[in-house]
Write an enzyme that holds these catalytic residues in place. Structure first.
Site, PDB file in Angstrom:
ATOM      1  CB  CYS A 121       3.294  -4.646   9.136  1.00 26.05           C
ATOM      2  SG  CYS A 121       1.664  -4.886   8.462  1.00 26.05           S
ATOM      3  CB  CYS A 122       6.893  -2.528  10.231  1.00 26.38           C
ATOM      4  SG  CYS A 122       7.972  -1.194  10.777  1.00 26.38           S
TER       5      CYS A 122
END
Length: 267
Positions: free
Chosen positions: A193-194
């Site tokens: 994620c991210c």
């Protein structure tokens, strides 16, 4: 004058049975049939319950979640980590959480957005998110898990690697690197994620799904909506932008859900 049809006299017991539409002679047979049907229904229900138990315990995927502390500026992003856990739970996966037993790069006062002088440990801080149920990353066994997921947050770029300070010349924590290599070597999916895709970009230079900021590592950036995920089929890497995009939190939550779903499909 109309003729009245008279019924022959019957016993009270027979009258009750007739009112229910069952002839007295059939009563015993009907009770036997009902008993058998009840027994068969209970047996079928038991089988259904057994099947549900089997698919929950035997078919649920085992997923490791690697944290980097607690808090967006110096650890794992709390909303992202929580969303990962919610979506894994919803899809029946069993989860074990891990973090490296190392000092944080630094500690940030999240109210002021400024570094403080205190020292904190990544594993100890990650235990806040894991409600205390967490293990040292050195104990993570790829053999015991079907997939691994890394939530984002600056901790991924400060504690799990040195991207925040060194960019493309960063180094990855030895245990994190070993984890990524082990899952990749076993052909097991990895969710990111991210900012955490920088980890994969550094460990696997030929990957095709990273954020635009790490194109300089020789990776290919694929643009996706915040509520979507991208799957690198070759390397079994699944990413979503999460808080890399300024978007409503429910869209970020949905994007993490898409990432989790794709990870589990590959597991």
């Amino acid at each position: 004058m109309a003729r009245k049809h008279l019924k022959p006299p019957v016993s009270a017991e027979e009258e009750d049975v007739e009112e229910e539409g069952v002839l007295p002679a059939d009563r015993s047979a009907m009770l036997t049939l009902l008993h058998r049907c009840s027994r068969n229904f209970l047996t079928f229900s038991t089988i259904q319950a057994g099947n549900r138990s089997y698919y929950t315990t035997q078919m649920g995927k085992r997923v490791a979640v690697v944290l980097a502390g607690c808090g967006v500026y110096d650890g794992s992003e709390i909303h992202e980590a929580s969303a990962v856990l919610v979506h894994l739970s919803r899809r029946g996966a069993s989860v074990n959480m891990f973090a490296p037993n190392i000092d944080q790069m630094h500690v940030v006062n999240h109210l002021k957005g400024e570094p403080s002088e205190e020292k904190r440990n990544v594993l100890v801080e990650s235990a806040r998110l894991a409600r205390g149920d967490i293990q040292d990353l050195s104990k993570l066994s790829v053999k015991d898990h079907d997939a691994v997921i890394f939530p984002g947050g600056f901790g991924a770029a400060k504690n799990l690697c040195t991207w925040a300070m060194q960019g493309k010349d960063c180094s990855v924590n030895d245990e994190v690197k070993a984890t990524l290599q082990a899952f990749h070597g076993e052909g097991k999916p990895i969710g990111l994620c991210c900012i955490s895709p920088v980890l994969a970009a550094k460990v696997y230079p030929d990957t095709t799904d990273t954020a635009a900021a790490i194109n300089q590592l020789g990776c290919k950036h694929v643009s996706k909506g915040v509520s979507e995920s991208h799957v690198d089929e070759k390397n079994k890497l699944v990413t979503t932008s999460a808080f890399m995009c300024k978007a409503p939190i429910h869209e970020i939550f949905d994007g993490i859900g898409a990432m989790v779903q794709d990870v589990l499909k590959l597991a």
